[in-house]
Motif scaffolding. Structure first.
Motif, PDB file in Angstrom:
ATOM      1  N   GLN A  49     204.579  63.839  57.955  1.00 64.41           N
ATOM      2  CA  GLN A  49     205.061  64.701  59.042  1.00 64.41           C
ATOM      3  C   GLN A  49     204.841  66.161  58.676  1.00 64.41           C
ATOM      4  O   GLN A  49     205.140  66.575  57.556  1.00 64.41           O
ATOM      5  CB  GLN A  49     206.561  64.475  59.270  1.00 64.41           C
ATOM      6  CG  GLN A  49     206.934  63.063  59.673  1.00 64.41           C
ATOM      7  CD  GLN A  49     208.444  62.890  59.733  1.00 64.41           C
ATOM      8  OE1 GLN A  49     209.180  63.814  60.035  1.00 64.41           O
ATOM      9  NE2 GLN A  49     208.901  61.693  59.410  1.00 64.41           N
ATOM     10  N   VAL A  50     204.344  66.944  59.630  1.00 62.73           N
ATOM     11  CA  VAL A  50     204.034  68.347  59.359  1.00 62.73           C
ATOM     12  C   VAL A  50     204.821  69.250  60.296  1.00 62.73           C
ATOM     13  O   VAL A  50     204.946  68.978  61.495  1.00 62.73           O
ATOM     14  CB  VAL A  50     202.525  68.635  59.546  1.00 62.73           C
ATOM     15  CG1 VAL A  50     202.182  70.047  59.076  1.00 62.73           C
ATOM     16  CG2 VAL A  50     201.677  67.627  58.800  1.00 62.73           C
ATOM     17  N   THR A  51     205.388  70.337  59.749  1.00 59.20           N
ATOM     18  CA  THR A  51     205.963  71.411  60.553  1.00 59.20           C
ATOM     19  C   THR A  51     205.241  72.703  60.189  1.00 59.20           C
ATOM     20  O   THR A  51     204.635  72.811  59.110  1.00 59.20           O
ATOM     21  CB  THR A  51     207.476  71.554  60.318  1.00 59.20           C
ATOM     22  OG1 THR A  51     207.716  71.741  58.914  1.00 59.20           O
ATOM     23  CG2 THR A  51     208.225  70.326  60.791  1.00 59.20           C
ATOM     24  N   TYR A  52     205.312  73.689  61.072  1.00 59.72           N
ATOM     25  CA  TYR A  52     204.491  74.891  60.923  1.00 59.72           C
ATOM     26  C   TYR A  52     205.362  76.138  60.890  1.00 59.72           C
ATOM     27  O   TYR A  52     206.397  76.224  61.561  1.00 59.72           O
ATOM     28  CB  TYR A  52     203.494  74.985  62.084  1.00 59.72           C
ATOM     29  CG  TYR A  52     202.605  73.771  62.186  1.00 59.72           C
ATOM     30  CD1 TYR A  52     201.392  73.717  61.512  1.00 59.72           C
ATOM     31  CD2 TYR A  52     203.006  72.652  62.912  1.00 59.72           C
ATOM     32  CE1 TYR A  52     200.588  72.585  61.576  1.00 59.72           C
ATOM     33  CE2 TYR A  52     202.210  71.519  62.976  1.00 59.72           C
ATOM     34  CZ  TYR A  52     201.004  71.488  62.315  1.00 59.72           C
ATOM     35  OH  TYR A  52     200.219  70.369  62.367  1.00 59.72           O
ATOM     36  N   GLY A  53     204.917  77.110  60.107  1.00 59.48           N
ATOM     37  CA  GLY A  53     205.610  78.393  60.034  1.00 59.48           C
ATOM     38  C   GLY A  53     204.609  79.530  59.959  1.00 59.48           C
ATOM     39  O   GLY A  53     203.510  79.368  59.423  1.00 59.48           O
ATOM     40  N   SER A  86     212.418  62.586  52.071  1.00 56.79           N
ATOM     41  CA  SER A  86     212.960  63.669  52.914  1.00 56.79           C
ATOM     42  C   SER A  86     212.875  65.039  52.257  1.00 56.79           C
ATOM     43  O   SER A  86     213.601  65.956  52.619  1.00 56.79           O
ATOM     44  CB  SER A  86     214.424  63.375  53.314  1.00 56.79           C
ATOM     45  OG  SER A  86     214.470  62.239  54.147  1.00 56.79           O
ATOM     46  N   ARG A  87     211.988  65.187  51.283  1.00 60.34           N
ATOM     47  CA  ARG A  87     211.763  66.509  50.686  1.00 60.34           C
ATOM     48  C   ARG A  87     210.687  67.240  51.482  1.00 60.34           C
ATOM     49  O   ARG A  87     209.765  66.624  52.013  1.00 60.34           O
ATOM     50  CB  ARG A  87     211.314  66.379  49.228  1.00 60.34           C
ATOM     51  CG  ARG A  87     212.336  65.722  48.324  1.00 60.34           C
ATOM     52  CD  ARG A  87     211.771  65.472  46.938  1.00 60.34           C
ATOM     53  NE  ARG A  87     210.560  64.673  46.992  1.00 60.34           N
ATOM     54  CZ  ARG A  87     209.900  64.243  45.922  1.00 60.34           C
ATOM     55  NH1 ARG A  87     210.343  64.529  44.716  1.00 60.34           N
ATOM     56  NH2 ARG A  87     208.815  63.513  46.043  1.00 60.34           N
ATOM     57  N   PHE A 135     201.990  75.104  56.254  1.00 61.08           N
ATOM     58  CA  PHE A 135     202.021  73.717  56.713  1.00 61.08           C
ATOM     59  C   PHE A 135     202.992  72.994  55.794  1.00 61.08           C
ATOM     60  O   PHE A 135     202.689  72.762  54.621  1.00 61.08           O
ATOM     61  CB  PHE A 135     200.638  73.090  56.637  1.00 61.08           C
ATOM     62  CG  PHE A 135     199.599  73.870  57.405  1.00 61.08           C
ATOM     63  CD1 PHE A 135     199.326  73.565  58.721  1.00 61.08           C
ATOM     64  CD2 PHE A 135     198.923  74.924  56.813  1.00 61.08           C
ATOM     65  CE1 PHE A 135     198.379  74.289  59.431  1.00 61.08           C
ATOM     66  CE2 PHE A 135     197.979  75.651  57.515  1.00 61.08           C
ATOM     67  CZ  PHE A 135     197.709  75.335  58.826  1.00 61.08           C
ATOM     68  N   ASP A 136     204.169  72.683  56.293  1.00 60.44           N
ATOM     69  CA  ASP A 136     205.196  72.027  55.487  1.00 60.44           C
ATOM     70  C   ASP A 136     205.213  70.539  55.794  1.00 60.44           C
ATOM     71  O   ASP A 136     205.271  70.144  56.976  1.00 60.44           O
ATOM     72  CB  ASP A 136     206.577  72.623  55.780  1.00 60.44           C
ATOM     73  CG  ASP A 136     206.678  74.075  55.335  1.00 60.44           C
ATOM     74  OD1 ASP A 136     205.912  74.459  54.428  1.00 60.44           O
ATOM     75  OD2 ASP A 136     207.502  74.813  55.889  1.00 60.44           O
TER      76      ASP A 136
END
Length: 393
Positions: A176-180, A236-237, A229-230
């Motif tokens: 899973q990727v989240t963006y900042g 869950s880290r 790109f997290d």
């Protein structure tokens, strides 16, 4: 049962080891090198498809290069520095200044751009001994680096292409990727106007791809804002692995140019991009994310063939030859251990497929398939080969 530790898994699976003669750098074993090479192969395939060319630049560089790039002022305490012939040198901690030197090796035209340079190489960063931690924090880093030199009118499209490429990459691993969007830090190079311009283009690229993002105030590099790109792993880290940076500072400091269509010399923009970030760290994260049971294409040994008795060894050898023809990595377990012990050993070693062959399998030209601690029953050899090739590919 405790959380998986990549250091223990590395020892258990015979992938790598650490020794006090080289703190902060792993000794890669043959099985571990298979993982490294498969990852290199995959990133090169992605880059070839996206029009990158590959270069290689020196590890040991004179101090003056980093003074010119600004790294000496902002980053010198994190470099390994040494004297050679009474001059000060450093082991490179990043590739970007040398990519700029490569760019200057010939005169560039607007027709040459975008120029997408990729480099898989070793970097060294002087991390404190107290923060070193297996593969997750090392002093010697293998980086899949890339630098794109482009015209101002090409910047947004190049960033969009980078974002889509990184999305494709992480989808393959089920991460899973989240963006900042990391903006200008307090200690930064260049004027505010240039920074705001770069941050605006990064935001536009994220929005064009339809990616939600959060603002990471003051977390940009000293020379450029960047997209983080997290990824979230199975424990869950959250890890920041990939980055894409829009740098308008370094082309200025190196006086980079290209001949525009009107004959005038213009300044290119520079995009810095890494997908794995660090091979070492990425492999450490993957090992813990999958608890050592890597996807089939990355597994150093994909199939074990287990003959029930010595009379079945010839058939086991025939099975092995067919699998190797199909470019599969297989091992025949023909020692004197019992079949049950071989199966337990294969499961401990996280082998994706165990094939047991005995009288019935010889007679029917079959293999008895075990995967993930389950007996999947008998299967024709050619059908198994087709199935596993599809899964691998």
């Amino acid at each position: 049962m405790g959380k998986p530790d990549h250091r223990k898994l590395g020892e258990q699976l015979d992938l790598f080891s650490f020794h006090d003669v080289a703190p902060g750098a792993p000794f890669w074993h043959p099985k571990g090198m298979i993982i490294v090479k498969e990852l290199e192969k995959y990133i090169r395939e992605l880059q070839d498809k996206a029009g990158y060319v590959e270069i290689s630049t020196p590890i040991l560089v004179k101090k003056k290069l980093f003074e010119k790039s600004g790294h000496w002022e902002f980053y010198k305490d994190d470099m390994f520095r040494l004297k050679v012939d009474k001059q000060e040198y450093a082991l490179k901690p990043m590739n970007c200044p040398e990519s700029a030197v490569f760019y200057m090796s010939k005169k560039r035209s607007y027709r040459d751009l975008p120029l997408r340079l990729a480099e898989i190489g070793r970097l060294h960063r002087n991390e404190l001994s107290g923060v070193l931690g297996g593969l997750l924090r090392v002093r010697q880093i293998t980086m899949d680096d890339a630098h794109i030199f482009c015209r101002p009118d090409q910047v947004k499209q190049e960033l969009v292409t980078c974002l889509k490429m990184i999305q494709e990459f992480y989808k393959k691993f089920g991460l899973q990727v989240t963006y900042g969007l990391a903006t200008r830090p307090k200690k930064a190079m260049g004027d505010l106007k240039t920074w705001l311009e770069a941050e605006k283009v990064l935001a536009q690229a994220l929005e064009e791809v339809g990616l939600k993002y959060k603002i990471l105030k003051g977390e940009g590099a000293f020379y450029a804002p960047k997209i983080h790109f997290d990824i979230r792993d199975s424990l869950s880290r959250v890890w920041t692995i990939s980055t894409a940076q829009l740098d308008l500072q370094m082309p200025e400091r190196f006086n980079l140019g290209y001949v525009a269509e009107n004959g005038k010399t213009e300044r290119p923009a520079m995009i810095h991009r890494a997908i794995f970030g660090s091979f070492e760290r990425f492999i450490g994260i993957l090992l813990e994310h999958y608890s050592g049971a890597l996807p089939l294409w990355l597994s150093p040994e994909q199939v074990w063939i287990i003959p029930v008795a010595s009379r079945h060894k010839k058939y086991a050898s025939l099975v092995g030859k067919e699998l190797k023809k199909g470019n599969l990595r297989c091992v025949i377990q023909d020692d004197n251990k019992t079949v049950s012990k071989k199966i337990r050993s294969g499961e401990t070693q996280k082998i994706p497929y165990l094939l047991v062959v005995g009288d019935e399998e010889m007679k029917q030209e079959q293999v008895r398939v075990r995967s993930k601690n389950k007996d999947l029953g008998g299967m024709k050899l050619n059908k198994f080969l087709e199935k596993i090739q599809r899964k691998r590919d």
